[in-house]
Design a protein around this motif. Sequence first.
Motif, PDB file in Angstrom:
ATOM      1  N   ILE A   1      58.075  29.272  45.525  1.00 33.72           N
ATOM      2  CA  ILE A   1      58.154  29.215  44.075  1.00 33.72           C
ATOM      3  C   ILE A   1      59.097  28.099  43.650  1.00 33.72           C
ATOM      4  CG2 ILE A   1      58.886  30.447  42.013  1.00 33.72           C
ATOM      5  CD1 ILE A   1      57.912  33.012  43.346  1.00 33.72           C
ATOM      6  N   VAL A   2      60.218  27.981  44.318  1.00 30.46           N
ATOM      7  CA  VAL A   2      61.184  26.940  43.978  1.00 30.46           C
ATOM      8  C   VAL A   2      60.552  25.562  44.156  1.00 30.46           C
ATOM      9  CG1 VAL A   2      63.380  25.887  44.638  1.00 30.46           C
ATOM     10  CG2 VAL A   2      63.171  28.374  44.545  1.00 30.46           C
ATOM     11  N   GLU A   3      59.807  25.401  45.239  1.00 31.56           N
ATOM     12  CA  GLU A   3      59.148  24.131  45.500  1.00 31.56           C
ATOM     13  C   GLU A   3      58.162  23.786  44.378  1.00 31.56           C
ATOM     14  OE1 GLU A   3      56.330  22.624  49.015  1.00 31.56           O
ATOM     15  OE2 GLU A   3      58.177  23.592  49.678  1.00 31.56           O
ATOM     16  N   THR A   4      57.441  24.769  43.904  1.00 29.16           N
ATOM     17  CA  THR A   4      56.483  24.564  42.818  1.00 29.16           C
ATOM     18  C   THR A   4      57.193  24.158  41.537  1.00 29.16           C
ATOM     19  OG1 THR A   4      55.012  26.194  43.802  1.00 29.16           O
ATOM     20  CG2 THR A   4      54.621  25.641  41.493  1.00 29.16           C
ATOM     21  N   ILE A   5      58.304  24.810  41.244  1.00 31.31           N
ATOM     22  CA  ILE A   5      59.075  24.476  40.041  1.00 31.31           C
ATOM     23  C   ILE A   5      59.595  23.042  40.129  1.00 31.31           C
ATOM     24  CG2 ILE A   5      61.187  25.004  38.747  1.00 31.31           C
ATOM     25  CD1 ILE A   5      60.662  27.976  39.508  1.00 31.31           C
ATOM     26  N   LEU A   6      60.057  22.648  41.309  1.00 29.37           N
ATOM     27  CA  LEU A   6      60.536  21.274  41.490  1.00 29.37           C
ATOM     28  C   LEU A   6      59.401  20.270  41.301  1.00 29.37           C
ATOM     29  CD1 LEU A   6      62.937  21.719  44.531  1.00 29.37           C
ATOM     30  CD2 LEU A   6      63.565  21.249  42.149  1.00 29.37           C
ATOM     31  N   GLU A   7      58.217  20.597  41.799  1.00 36.93           N
ATOM     32  CA  GLU A   7      57.060  19.715  41.636  1.00 36.93           C
ATOM     33  C   GLU A   7      56.705  19.563  40.164  1.00 36.93           C
ATOM     34  OE1 GLU A   7      55.046  17.874  43.715  1.00 36.93           O
ATOM     35  OE2 GLU A   7      56.475  18.281  45.312  1.00 36.93           O
ATOM     36  N   ILE A   8      56.738  20.651  39.426  1.00 41.19           N
ATOM     37  CA  ILE A   8      56.436  20.607  37.990  1.00 41.19           C
ATOM     38  C   ILE A   8      57.463  19.735  37.270  1.00 41.19           C
ATOM     39  CG2 ILE A   8      56.342  21.978  35.866  1.00 41.19           C
ATOM     40  CD1 ILE A   8      55.152  24.255  37.623  1.00 41.19           C
ATOM     41  N   ALA A   9      58.722  19.906  37.614  1.00 38.74           N
ATOM     42  CA  ALA A   9      59.777  19.099  36.994  1.00 38.74           C
ATOM     43  C   ALA A   9      59.567  17.615  37.289  1.00 38.74           C
ATOM     44  CB  ALA A   9      61.145  19.559  37.488  1.00 38.74           C
ATOM     45  N   LYS A  10      59.176  17.292  38.514  1.00 35.95           N
ATOM     46  CA  LYS A  10      58.922  15.895  38.878  1.00 35.95           C
ATOM     47  C   LYS A  10      57.743  15.343  38.086  1.00 35.95           C
ATOM     48  CE  LYS A  10      60.587  16.179  43.637  1.00 35.95           C
ATOM     49  NZ  LYS A  10      60.160  16.149  45.050  1.00 35.95           N
ATOM     50  N   LEU A  11      56.693  16.137  37.942  1.00 36.92           N
ATOM     51  CA  LEU A  11      55.531  15.689  37.173  1.00 36.92           C
ATOM     52  C   LEU A  11      55.903  15.434  35.726  1.00 36.92           C
ATOM     53  CD1 LEU A  11      52.722  18.005  38.574  1.00 36.92           C
ATOM     54  CD2 LEU A  11      52.806  15.516  38.723  1.00 36.92           C
ATOM     55  N   GLU A  12      56.690  16.351  35.155  1.00 35.10           N
ATOM     56  CA  GLU A  12      57.091  16.211  33.763  1.00 35.10           C
ATOM     57  C   GLU A  12      57.993  14.998  33.547  1.00 35.10           C
ATOM     58  OE1 GLU A  12      58.743  20.039  32.825  1.00 35.10           O
ATOM     59  OE2 GLU A  12      56.785  20.875  32.326  1.00 35.10           O
ATOM     60  N   SER A  13      58.822  14.696  34.525  1.00 39.70           N
ATOM     61  CA  SER A  13      59.736  13.565  34.380  1.00 39.70           C
ATOM     62  C   SER A  13      59.079  12.231  34.719  1.00 39.70           C
ATOM     63  CB  SER A  13      60.963  13.765  35.271  1.00 39.70           C
ATOM     64  OG  SER A  13      60.602  13.640  36.641  1.00 39.70           O
ATOM     65  N   GLY A  14      57.887  12.291  35.287  1.00 39.02           N
ATOM     66  CA  GLY A  14      57.175  11.059  35.625  1.00 39.02           C
ATOM     67  C   GLY A  14      57.581  10.445  36.946  1.00 39.02           C
ATOM     68  N   THR A  15      58.323  11.173  37.775  1.00 39.54           N
ATOM     69  CA  THR A  15      58.753  10.628  39.059  1.00 39.54           C
ATOM     70  C   THR A  15      57.714  10.823  40.164  1.00 39.54           C
ATOM     71  OG1 THR A  15      59.941  12.670  39.586  1.00 39.54           O
ATOM     72  CG2 THR A  15      61.200  10.909  38.547  1.00 39.54           C
ATOM     73  N   VAL A  16      56.667  11.592  39.886  1.00 39.82           N
ATOM     74  CA  VAL A  16      55.598  11.786  40.862  1.00 39.82           C
ATOM     75  C   VAL A  16      54.389  10.987  40.400  1.00 39.82           C
ATOM     76  CG1 VAL A  16      53.964  13.449  41.823  1.00 39.82           C
ATOM     77  CG2 VAL A  16      56.350  14.075  41.569  1.00 39.82           C
TER      78      VAL A  16
END
Length: 76
Positions: A1-16
């Motif tokens: 779950i933590v990994e998923t939240i981090l991925e979402i945060a990266k997507l939202e910030s544009g770093t992915v």
Amino acid sequence: IVETILEIAKLESGTVLLEPTRVNLAELIEERLPPFREQAAEKDVPVELVPPRDRAATVVWADPRRVRQTLDQLLS
């Protein structure tokens, strides 16, 4: 779950960076389903995939790696 939240945060910030291509969702689901079928069978939970009549209708523009990750999360 933590990994998923981090991925979402990266997507939202544009770093992915997403790498979209033409992806057949039906094929990806069939590819990802076998290990989850085994887990479901151990718990007496039926898992059935009803293939679409027109497989071409399941072709979308998406990042296949991200779609696989999403399918894994949904199926687990």
